[in-house]
Design a protein around this motif. Structure first.
Motif, short mmCIF file in Angstrom:
data_model
loop_
_atom_site.label_atom_id
_atom_site.label_comp_id
_atom_site.label_asym_id
_atom_site.label_seq_id
_atom_site.Cartn_x
_atom_site.Cartn_y
_atom_site.Cartn_z
N GLU A 107 26.43 77.65 51.39
CA GLU A 107 25.64 78.84 51.07
C GLU A 107 24.51 79.00 52.08
N LEU A 108 24.20 80.25 52.41
CA LEU A 108 23.12 80.55 53.36
C LEU A 108 21.89 81.00 52.59
N ARG A 109 20.75 80.36 52.86
CA ARG A 109 19.48 80.73 52.25
C ARG A 109 18.47 81.01 53.36
N ILE A 110 17.62 82.02 53.13
CA ILE A 110 16.68 82.46 54.17
C ILE A 110 15.30 82.67 53.59
N GLY A 111 14.30 82.04 54.16
CA GLY A 111 12.90 82.27 53.82
C GLY A 111 12.23 83.02 54.95
N VAL A 112 11.41 84.04 54.60
CA VAL A 112 10.80 84.89 55.64
C VAL A 112 9.28 84.83 55.52
N GLY A 113 8.62 84.43 56.60
CA GLY A 113 7.16 84.40 56.62
C GLY A 113 6.58 85.74 57.02
N LEU A 114 5.27 85.88 56.87
CA LEU A 114 4.58 87.13 57.22
C LEU A 114 4.33 87.20 58.73
N PRO A 115 4.14 88.41 59.26
CA PRO A 115 3.84 88.55 60.70
C PRO A 115 2.37 88.26 60.99
N TYR A 116 2.11 87.73 62.19
CA TYR A 116 0.74 87.46 62.62
C TYR A 116 0.56 87.98 64.03
N TYR A 137 5.46 80.08 59.49
CA TYR A 137 6.47 79.06 59.24
C TYR A 137 6.27 78.41 57.87
N LEU A 138 5.02 78.07 57.54
CA LEU A 138 4.75 77.44 56.24
C LEU A 138 5.12 78.38 55.09
N GLU A 139 4.86 79.68 55.29
CA GLU A 139 5.24 80.65 54.25
C GLU A 139 6.75 80.72 54.09
N ALA A 140 7.47 80.72 55.22
CA ALA A 140 8.93 80.74 55.15
C ALA A 140 9.45 79.47 54.49
N HIS A 141 8.79 78.34 54.78
CA HIS A 141 9.19 77.06 54.19
C HIS A 141 8.97 77.08 52.67
N MET A 142 7.85 77.61 52.24
CA MET A 142 7.56 77.69 50.80
C MET A 142 8.54 78.64 50.11
N ALA A 143 8.92 79.72 50.80
CA ALA A 143 9.89 80.66 50.23
C ALA A 143 11.23 79.96 50.02
N LEU A 144 11.64 79.13 50.97
CA LEU A 144 12.88 78.38 50.81
C LEU A 144 12.81 77.41 49.64
N GLN A 145 11.65 76.82 49.45
CA GLN A 145 11.49 75.90 48.31
C GLN A 145 11.66 76.63 46.99
N GLN A 146 11.14 77.84 46.93
CA GLN A 146 11.33 78.62 45.71
C GLN A 146 12.79 79.00 45.50
N LEU A 147 13.49 79.33 46.61
CA LEU A 147 14.90 79.69 46.51
C LEU A 147 15.73 78.52 45.98
N ALA A 148 15.30 77.30 46.28
CA ALA A 148 16.05 76.12 45.84
C ALA A 148 16.08 76.02 44.32
N LYS A 149 15.16 76.70 43.66
CA LYS A 149 15.09 76.63 42.19
C LYS A 149 15.86 77.76 41.52
N THR A 150 16.48 78.61 42.33
CA THR A 150 17.27 79.70 41.76
C THR A 150 18.69 79.63 42.31
N SER A 151 19.62 80.21 41.61
CA SER A 151 21.02 80.17 42.06
C SER A 151 21.55 81.54 42.45
N ASN A 152 20.78 82.60 42.14
CA ASN A 152 21.31 83.95 42.36
C ASN A 152 20.65 84.68 43.52
N ARG A 153 19.68 84.08 44.17
CA ARG A 153 19.01 84.74 45.30
C ARG A 153 19.36 84.04 46.60
#
Length: 528
Positions: free
Chosen positions: A267-276, A286-302
């Motif tokens: 499965e492909l999962r993608i976390g996207v950080g904000l622009p600077y 990068y840290l924002e994208a990393h945190m977004a991936l961590q949240q995705l790990a707790k869901t199965s439908n996103r």
């Protein structure tokens, strides 16, 4: 071997030319004869010769008309014009088509061979230049790819200080004013594992596909680490959140559609950080994208998640922090400086988030990390007892800097230890190459087998044996090919595939480069 077509309405002329050419050179061969221009055009289309000996005066479609027609079909074919008519007008017409060689009937053998030699040399020289340019482009592309990975790694560990978006834009030849990070994760399906080849195939697919759907954005693809790939997108103008989502959403949607069709068993999962708008702030994205991936790990439908604002993603769990700590220890054990810096940044950020910037708790966590590092060194047989003195009253950043400096010192000792023990590991790697040379073996797979980072393994291998990994692999394959050629029952194509090459033409070039003879020539010399 250059392919020759003879075109002449006189059979005796065709036969004489064929005999002279076939008996004179091992680098050329007559593949056919045509009695007129019409048949010559058909044969040129079907057999694609390299050189055509073309009679000018023939019934129906003459030589000049045939040259014009064949040039439209295949403009790289070379022509040697043959005619009994020694007039300037005939020569002028064919010269306008780019034809340089013109010999008269009755043709002397030395004139025929001299013209053939000139045209053949020109073709071989152009082929050599094309190959050199191709190799140069490949090396340049590889160098650019490595440089981009290093830049992305530098961004992620927050070591960007002096370089600005303006300077990056000058290097890339475009105007860059902002950037953001997407973090891609290949997650294995439940109950499955992802092999080294699958990782590499996915990584190559991701790079190629991103550049094809990248909406004309400049991007730099980072290294593959633990099934994660960071990608830095550089934009030509400052973008608001809504513009970021529009561009990124289109890239993600296209990427997901192609991913589903490829049939990856994952499965492909993608976390996207904000622009600077400043390069030194990209670590936040990068840290924002990393945190977004961590949240995705707790869901199965996103399949993807955009960061809302820095720190807005759910705090990491203790298990996630422990997992990052394990990765950090493994990077130290490997003696991989880049990975230690890369993972340490994430570990430190997650630690502060979980401990709520409590200096006492952060110090305790670092003390526990140092104990684990010390225990690991003891298990490896490395004597290094120094542990940094960290005070609770010290600022968080000071604690972090001391921790990073300690880990880097430890990595240095690990590298020294690995150098001292490299002989056994490299011998093991050699045995691995000798057993698997016929497979799609890579530097990464060999490094993983002996539990070294690819960069460190490559350096040790070259230092120890005086040749690169790929040179050694090629030497093994070529030596095996030589042994196989003794058996006349095996075709060269069969031998090519049996030693790990997928392209017979490429195998032939590599073989000749290493032996000075083509496979066909080598087999003739060996068998005879």
């Amino acid at each position: 071997m250059l392919k020759i077509l003879i075109v002449d309405d006189e059979i005796l002329e065709r036969t004489a030319l064929t005999k002279i050419i076939n008996s004179s050179s091992k680098d050329v061969m007559v593949i056919g004869e045509a009695p007129n221009g019409r048949i010559a055009i058909e044969m040129a289309r079907e057999q694609r010769p390299d050189i055509i000996f073309m009679d000018i005066k023939m019934p129906g479609i003459d030589g000049v008309q045939a040259v014009k027609a064949i040039k439209k079909i295949n403009p790289v074919i070379r022509f040697i014009m043959v005619s009994a008519f020694n007039t300037f007008e005939y020569a002028k017409e064919v010269m306008q088509q780019g034809v340089k060689e013109y010999i008269l009937k009755p043709s002397r053998k030395q004139d025929i061979l001299a013209a053939l030699e000139r045209v053949s040399s020109e073709i071989f020289e152009e082929s050599k230049q094309r190959e050199e340019q191709h190799n140069l482009r490949q090396n340049l592309d590889r160098a650019v790819s490595i440089a981009q990975k290093e830049w992305v790694s530098t961004v992620l560990v927050n070591q960007v200080q002096d370089i600005t978006f303006d300077e990056w834009g000058q290097l890339l030849g475009v105007e860059i004013t902002s950037g953001y990070i997407m973090l891609f994760l290949l997650r294995p399906k439940e109950g499955t594992e992802i092999s080294i080849d699958q990782k590499q195939n996915w990584y190559l697919w991701l790079k190629d596909t991103l550049h094809s759907v990248g909406m004309n954005q400049e991007m730099m693809v980072g290294p593959l680490t633990d099934l994660q790939v960071p990608v830095l997108f550089l934009t030509k103008k400052t973008i608001e959140k809504v513009h970021l989502k529009t561009n990124a959403q289109m890239i993600i949607d296209q990427l997901n559609r192609i991913f589903e069709k490829k049939g990856f068993n994952a499965e492909l999962r993608i976390g996207v950080g904000l622009p600077y708008n400043h390069a030194h702030e990209l670590n936040k994205s990068y840290l924002e994208a990393h945190m977004a991936l961590q949240q995705l790990a707790k869901t199965s439908n996103r399949k993807y998640l955009f960061a809302v604002k820095q720190g807005s993603a759910e705090l990491p769990s203790s298990s996630e922090l422990l997992e990052t700590e394990k990765k950090l220890l493994e990077a130290v054990r490997q003696g991989d400086v880049n990975q230690v810096l890369f993972i340490f940044e994430s570990f430190a950020t997650m630690l502060v988030e979980e401990k709520n910037t409590n200096g006492s708790l952060v110090k305790k966590s670092f003390d526990e990390l140092f104990i684990l590092v010390s225990r690991m060194l003891h298990e490896l047989g490395i004597s290094y007892e120094r542990i940094p003195a960290v005070e609770e009253s010290e600022e968080i950043m000071t604690i972090f800097e001391k921790g990073k400096a300690h880990l880097l010192a430890v990595v240095h000792h690990v590298q020294v230890w690995r150098n001292n023990h490299a002989k056994g590991m490299l011998h093991k790697a050699k045995e691995y190459i000798e057993r698997h040379y016929a497979e799609s073996i890579t530097l990464e797979s060999a490094a993983e087998y002996v539990e070294l980072s690819p960069y460190y393994f490559s350096k040790l291998f070259k230092d120890r044996f005086g040749m690169t990994f790929i040179d050694y692999l090629t030497e093994i394959r070529i030596n095996r090919a030589k042994a196989e050629m003794v058996d006349p029952g095996k075709s060269l194509k069969e031998i090519c595939y049996s030693i790990g090459y997928k392209d017979p033409n490429y195998f032939s070039r590599v073989f000749k480069k290493h032996t000075g003879l083509s496979p066909t020539e080598f087999r003739k010399v060996t068998v005879s």
